[in-house]
Design an enzyme around this catalytic site. Sequence first.
Site, PDB file in Angstrom:
ATOM      1  N   LYS A 105      13.962  77.345  77.614  1.00  0.00           N
ATOM      2  CA  LYS A 105      14.537  76.189  78.301  1.00  0.00           C
ATOM      3  C   LYS A 105      15.038  75.235  77.236  1.00  0.00           C
ATOM      4  O   LYS A 105      14.549  75.249  76.109  1.00  0.00           O
ATOM      5  CB  LYS A 105      13.480  75.478  79.147  1.00  0.00           C
ATOM      6  CG  LYS A 105      14.065  74.658  80.255  1.00  0.00           C
ATOM      7  CD  LYS A 105      14.425  75.540  81.438  1.00  0.00           C
ATOM      8  CE  LYS A 105      15.043  74.791  82.571  1.00  0.00           C
ATOM      9  NZ  LYS A 105      15.181  75.664  83.765  1.00  0.00           N
TER      10      LYS A 105
HETATM   11  P1  NAD Z   1      21.477  69.711  90.335  1.00  0.00           P
HETATM   12  O1  NAD Z   1      21.583  68.716  89.249  1.00  0.00           O
HETATM   13  O2  NAD Z   1      22.672  70.507  90.725  1.00  0.00           O
HETATM   14  O3  NAD Z   1      20.928  69.007  91.676  1.00  0.00           O
HETATM   15  C1  NAD Z   1      19.765  68.233  91.726  1.00  0.00           C
HETATM   16  C2  NAD Z   1      19.747  67.503  93.065  1.00  0.00           C
HETATM   17  O4  NAD Z   1      18.518  66.795  93.209  1.00  0.00           O
HETATM   18  C3  NAD Z   1      20.843  66.456  93.219  1.00  0.00           C
HETATM   19  O5  NAD Z   1      21.308  66.473  94.566  1.00  0.00           O
HETATM   20  C4  NAD Z   1      20.111  65.140  92.943  1.00  0.00           C
HETATM   21  O6  NAD Z   1      20.749  64.014  93.560  1.00  0.00           O
HETATM   22  C5  NAD Z   1      18.788  65.451  93.594  1.00  0.00           C
HETATM   23  N1  NAD Z   1      17.691  64.595  93.142  1.00  0.00           N
HETATM   24  C6  NAD Z   1      17.390  64.189  91.880  1.00  0.00           C
HETATM   25  N2  NAD Z   1      16.309  63.404  91.906  1.00  0.00           N
HETATM   26  C7  NAD Z   1      15.909  63.334  93.199  1.00  0.00           C
HETATM   27  C8  NAD Z   1      14.864  62.684  93.878  1.00  0.00           C
HETATM   28  N3  NAD Z   1      13.980  61.913  93.214  1.00  0.00           N
HETATM   29  N4  NAD Z   1      14.764  62.849  95.212  1.00  0.00           N
HETATM   30  C9  NAD Z   1      15.635  63.599  95.890  1.00  0.00           C
HETATM   31  N5  NAD Z   1      16.661  64.252  95.316  1.00  0.00           N
HETATM   32  C10 NAD Z   1      16.787  64.100  93.993  1.00  0.00           C
HETATM   33  O7  NAD Z   1      20.265  70.681  89.929  1.00  0.00           O
HETATM   34  P2  NAD Z   1      19.966  72.154  90.466  1.00  0.00           P
HETATM   35  O8  NAD Z   1      20.566  73.134  89.533  1.00  0.00           O
HETATM   36  O9  NAD Z   1      20.240  72.214  91.924  1.00  0.00           O
HETATM   37  O10 NAD Z   1      18.400  72.251  90.203  1.00  0.00           O
HETATM   38  C11 NAD Z   1      17.446  71.729  91.129  1.00  0.00           C
HETATM   39  C12 NAD Z   1      16.090  72.314  90.798  1.00  0.00           C
HETATM   40  O11 NAD Z   1      16.142  73.746  90.900  1.00  0.00           O
HETATM   41  C13 NAD Z   1      15.564  72.030  89.391  1.00  0.00           C
HETATM   42  O12 NAD Z   1      14.152  71.946  89.440  1.00  0.00           O
HETATM   43  C14 NAD Z   1      15.961  73.277  88.614  1.00  0.00           C
HETATM   44  O13 NAD Z   1      15.167  73.492  87.471  1.00  0.00           O
HETATM   45  C15 NAD Z   1      15.710  74.332  89.671  1.00  0.00           C
HETATM   46  N6  NAD Z   1      16.433  75.582  89.457  1.00  0.00           N
HETATM   47  C16 NAD Z   1      17.775  75.616  89.302  1.00  0.00           C
HETATM   48  C17 NAD Z   1      18.427  76.828  89.127  1.00  0.00           C
HETATM   49  C18 NAD Z   1      19.928  76.931  89.032  1.00  0.00           C
HETATM   50  O14 NAD Z   1      20.434  78.077  88.989  1.00  0.00           O
HETATM   51  N7  NAD Z   1      20.660  75.862  89.029  1.00  0.00           N
HETATM   52  C19 NAD Z   1      17.683  78.012  89.080  1.00  0.00           C
HETATM   53  C20 NAD Z   1      16.295  77.952  89.252  1.00  0.00           C
HETATM   54  C21 NAD Z   1      15.681  76.720  89.443  1.00  0.00           C
END
Ligand code: NAD
Length: 412
Positions: A105
């Site tokens: 990461k």
């Molecule tokens: P992103 O930046 O695209 O989206 C994050 C979302 O969460 C946004 O809508 C943001 O406004 C919202 N957010 C942030 N803080 C918040 C809060 N306090 N309350 C409510 N909403 C809030 O990120 P993502 O890629 O969608 O990742 C989201 C999660 O999924 C993370 O934990 C990431 O590690 C995990 N993840 C992502 C992937 C991927 O392929 N992108 C894969 C596995 C896991």
Amino acid sequence: MTTESAFTTARAQLRKAVDQLGLSENDWQTLSTPRRILEVAVPLRRDNDKVEMYKGYRVQYSTTRGPSKGGVRFHPDIDLEETVALAMLMTWKCALTNLPFGGAKGGIAVDVAQLSERENERLTRRYTSEILPIIGPERDIPAPDVGTDERNMAWMMDTYSVNAGFSVPGVVTGKPIVLGGSLGRTSATGDGVAISTREALRVRGIKPQGATVAIQGFGKVGYWAAVALEEMGLKVVAVSDVKGAVTGFKSIKELWDHFTAHHNLDAPGTDRLTNEELLHLEVDVLIPAALADAITEKTAHGIKAKIIVEGANAPTSPEGDAILNDKGILVVPDILANSGGVIVSYFEWVQDKQNYFWDSHEVKTNLTDIMMKAFSEVEDMAKSQSVTWREAAHMLGVSRVAQAHKLRGLYP
Ligand code: NAD
């Protein structure tokens, strides 16, 4: 804030898996120690000519089963401990899904909302050149995470390639299709969350048609999960972003069209909820898809969902987890539920290595096969060992890494 907790949680989960598997203290030592940590200073010349310094990280937690793999997060709150925790989770996730990768990461402590597109590009390129000696298609392959997307991956791929003197598409995944990205990668994590939701509903004897879902987070994971779940016949009743939650929208498409045009969730006909009210809605499925520690001792008591599918990494604290278990809520843990992203990243890496690209049907079929296999292994392990699904998933992932350590032996 969430940082220390994600690290403490990840270590506690590992300790439990080591004990449940009857592994030795030597195993604990090798499994609980990250293999390579790089902290870098990333200077950025802002558009107004001012120079600012940011902290960047890349943690390669394990390379025992193959090159390390994991996302790059741009978020003001990240620090080294959280990055180690997330790299550790990637290690068990890749092993659980039987991908030939270790876990990594990385990221920069920065608020990207404050940067122009050109500043974001300069920051991404400088970060890439700072971590360049330790990444590569055979070493460590970054991907998008919170605050980064395919544009950042294109800049990372270009920076690495310019330094190598030739195109190296396999250095990152989650790239645009024209640069060697894979069909289906953009929606892969959300698609996997939807597959997990469908299977969890089956286990609980609930029909997908008309089942209700609330999703915290409307980013890459939350949005695509919502789209796939609607296609499966579920009803997404509420979603949230960092500014709060909404309910009452007609469809995810209509909400998304409004969101992209106006940068808010207040589409016509919607009502506002707080993020906590969203967590406590009476729904069949709750999907935390934002950041770590959404479900804690404070928020878990009020949860009424029958199933929780963890789209985010580490969204549940150990105290929150214990409360959910006492309430009989089925929790599909992060390392299983959100593994769709790294699975299709693996497909992208394979396609880049072979210069042979698959159609979307092949991507979707292979994604479903791998997720279904992991899902049934976790379900069987949970049943046979009388443990929670989270414990079962960790036991499977950790045992595979421990076995690889044993077979490789200790050098010298
Ligand atoms: P992103 O930046 O695209 O989206 C994050 C979302 O969460 C946004 O809508 C943001 O406004 C919202 N957010 C942030 N803080 C918040 C809060 N306090 N309350 C409510 N909403 C809030 O990120 P993502 O890629 O969608 O990742 C989201 C999660 O999924 C993370 O934990 C990431 O590690 C995990 N993840 C992502 C992937 C991927 O392929 N992108 C894969 C596995 C896991």
